[in-house]
Write a protein that holds these residues in place. Structure first.
Motif, short mmCIF file in Angstrom:
data_model
loop_
_atom_site.label_atom_id
_atom_site.label_comp_id
_atom_site.label_asym_id
_atom_site.label_seq_id
_atom_site.Cartn_x
_atom_site.Cartn_y
_atom_site.Cartn_z
N CYS A 67 69.84 65.15 60.00
CA CYS A 67 69.55 63.82 60.53
C CYS A 67 70.78 62.95 60.27
O CYS A 67 71.68 63.36 59.53
CB CYS A 67 68.28 63.24 59.92
SG CYS A 67 68.32 63.15 58.12
N HIS A 119 67.23 69.88 59.09
CA HIS A 119 65.82 69.86 59.46
C HIS A 119 65.52 71.08 60.31
O HIS A 119 66.29 71.42 61.21
CB HIS A 119 65.49 68.60 60.26
CG HIS A 119 65.38 67.36 59.42
ND1 HIS A 119 64.19 66.94 58.88
CD2 HIS A 119 66.31 66.46 59.00
CE1 HIS A 119 64.39 65.83 58.18
NE2 HIS A 119 65.68 65.51 58.23
N CYS A 150 62.18 64.01 53.67
CA CYS A 150 63.64 63.83 53.64
C CYS A 150 63.97 62.45 53.06
O CYS A 150 63.47 61.44 53.55
CB CYS A 150 64.17 63.94 55.06
SG CYS A 150 65.93 63.59 55.21
N ALA A 196 66.53 60.78 53.35
CA ALA A 196 67.34 59.96 54.26
C ALA A 196 66.50 59.37 55.40
O ALA A 196 66.57 58.18 55.68
CB ALA A 196 68.48 60.79 54.82
N CYS A 197 65.69 60.21 56.07
CA CYS A 197 65.00 59.71 57.27
C CYS A 197 63.49 59.62 57.09
O CYS A 197 62.81 59.08 57.95
CB CYS A 197 65.33 60.59 58.47
SG CYS A 197 64.62 62.24 58.40
ZN LIG Z 1 66.26 63.62 57.47
#
Ligand SMILES: [Zn+2]
Length: 430
Positions: free
Chosen positions: A269, A276, A331, A333-334
């Protein structure tokens, strides 16, 4: 489907159901290769109930498959009558009665199963049906979404046009996402690239390096650039760092990659660093590279890939030669809850992992060198057990393709390692 917005437990249950149905209704009946393997392993048509049973399926390597056509799903009248759901059997029966077999083939069988489109990975042809191509397009759309490509971005690709997964997934994904895309090739110059005014440039790691080095200063020559899509080859840490430095905060560097045989790319991502994966299209396990035994969830090992619901070429428990761990936590991050593969850093060579994890190897040192243009790997080992090391060395060699093993006693090996400044890997290549 909103697979990535739900809880991991829900994903696992859906995967179990999909796997059970896929193996019993598609793979066993229509794959001559796996039908034989399943019978040999005593699994039969319905022996796999969930992911927990998957270890009963033998591992697959490309070398095992003599004929690539044997792993393509091929329903025919006989296999349909023998194995298919009753509805399909009845339709084939009525169609035959009215001498209209072609209706069944054209409307029911071909769109789902007939391989229409091929790409080639490592010399191995991978077939996709019409349904598979629709799916690849949707997965390609998700790739662009994960990478933060927006609908009004202009994508310019310098991926080599040809029968490769990255090329086709980008072509179909951009189409599905409604994103404007221009597909050039790796020989594109900076001037040609700049003239297209891209917001997104997609290409292989080294092609992107060459273009961006020539495009300096990037903020002037490629001023609209926001995203670099690195695909078509696995990007190593050094290349990634250099790409990041070249775009200097102006654009994100987002990688997507998959080893040969895997049907859609594993995607980073925009802000994250794992890859992913698509839980509705694949199952990943980490196994011990030497014994092939499954490891506890979340531990590092060789990644083994299983197709979920793909038609055309079907591969189950394919050894990928990639090392890493599957992380099922959301995740950071996302926030998506789809599992991520955290690959082992590419800086550490595969043979180091294998040697480190082998119980009989006490210490080792490896030497890489080039002789007459050929790369050689010489491994000095000290073994824990006494006696004949032949079997162990052959077992290691299957994993490592070593040119030569030199078995040393502990003292001899220690002296060797310390005389080279404690280096365990000596890279003597020019
Ligand atoms: Zn992610």
């Amino acid at each position: 489907m909103a697979w990535d917005r739900r809880k991991p437990g829900w994903i696992r249950n859906a995967q179990d159901r999909a796997l059970r149905r896929y193996l019993a209704q598609d793979v066993y009946p229509y794959s001559p290769y796996y039908q034989v393997r399943f019978d040999e392993a005593g699994i039969g048509q319905r022996g796999i109930k969930s992911r927990a049973d998957l270890h009963k399926v033998p591992l697959t390597t490309f070398d095992d498959i003599v004929n690539p056509a044997s792993v393509v799903l091929r329903p025919d009248e006989q296999s349909i009558q023998q194995y298919a759901r009753i509805g399909l059997v009845a339709r084939v029966f009525w169609a035959k009665l009215w001498r209209r077999e072609w209706v069944v083939n054209q409307r029911l069988i071909d769109p789902v199963y007939k391989p229409l489109h091929w790409h080639v990975e490592d010399g191995f042809p991978i077939g996709s049906s019409a349904e598979d191509l629709d799916r690849l397009a949707e997965l390609g759309r998700r790739w662009l979404e994960l990478a933060g490509v927006a609908r009004y971005d202009v994508v310019v690709s310098v991926l080599p046009p040809g029968p490769s997964l990255a090329y086709w997934e980008l072509v179909l994904g951009a189409r599905q996402a409604g994103v404007s895309a221009l597909h050039l090739d790796p020989s594109t110059t900076v001037e040609q690239l700049a003239a297209a005014r891209p917001n997104v440039v997609a290409g292989r790691p080294n092609d992107l390096l060459r273009l961006l080095r020539a495009a300096r200063p990037v903020e002037r020559n490629l001023d609209g650039l926001r995203t670099l899509l690195v695909a078509g080859a696995r990007v190593d840490d050094a290349t990634r760092k250099e790409l990041t430095a070249l775009v200097d905060g102006q654009a994100a560097v987002v990688a997507a990659w998959a080893p040969p045989g895997v049907r859609s790319l594993w995607c980073q991502c925009r802000e994250g660093d794992g890859l992913h994966i698509a839980p509705d299209a694949e199952l990943l396990e980490a196994v011990d590279p030497l014994t092939g035994a499954g490891l506890v969830d979340g531990s590092e090992g060789e990644v083994v890939w299983t197709s979920l619901d793909w038609k055309g070429t079907v591969l189950l428990r394919l050894r990928t030669g990639v090392y890493g761990a599957v992380d099922e936590s959301p995740c950071p991050a996302c926030g998506r809850t789809t599992p991520r593969l955290m690959p082992t850093s590419t800086a550490e060579p595969t043979f180091a992992r294998v040697l480190d994890s082998h119980p009989a190897v006490q210490r080792w040192q490896a030497e890489l060198r080039t002789v007459d243009g050929h790369e050689e790997l010489i491994v000095y080992v000290n073994l824990r057990r006494n006696g004949h090391p032949g079997r162990l060395l052959r077992e290691l060699d299957r994993q490592l393709t070593v040119t030569q093993f030199v078995v040393l006693d502990r003292r001899g090996l220690d002296a060797r390692i310390s005389s080279h400044g404690d280096a365990r890997v000596l890279d003597l290549r020019p």
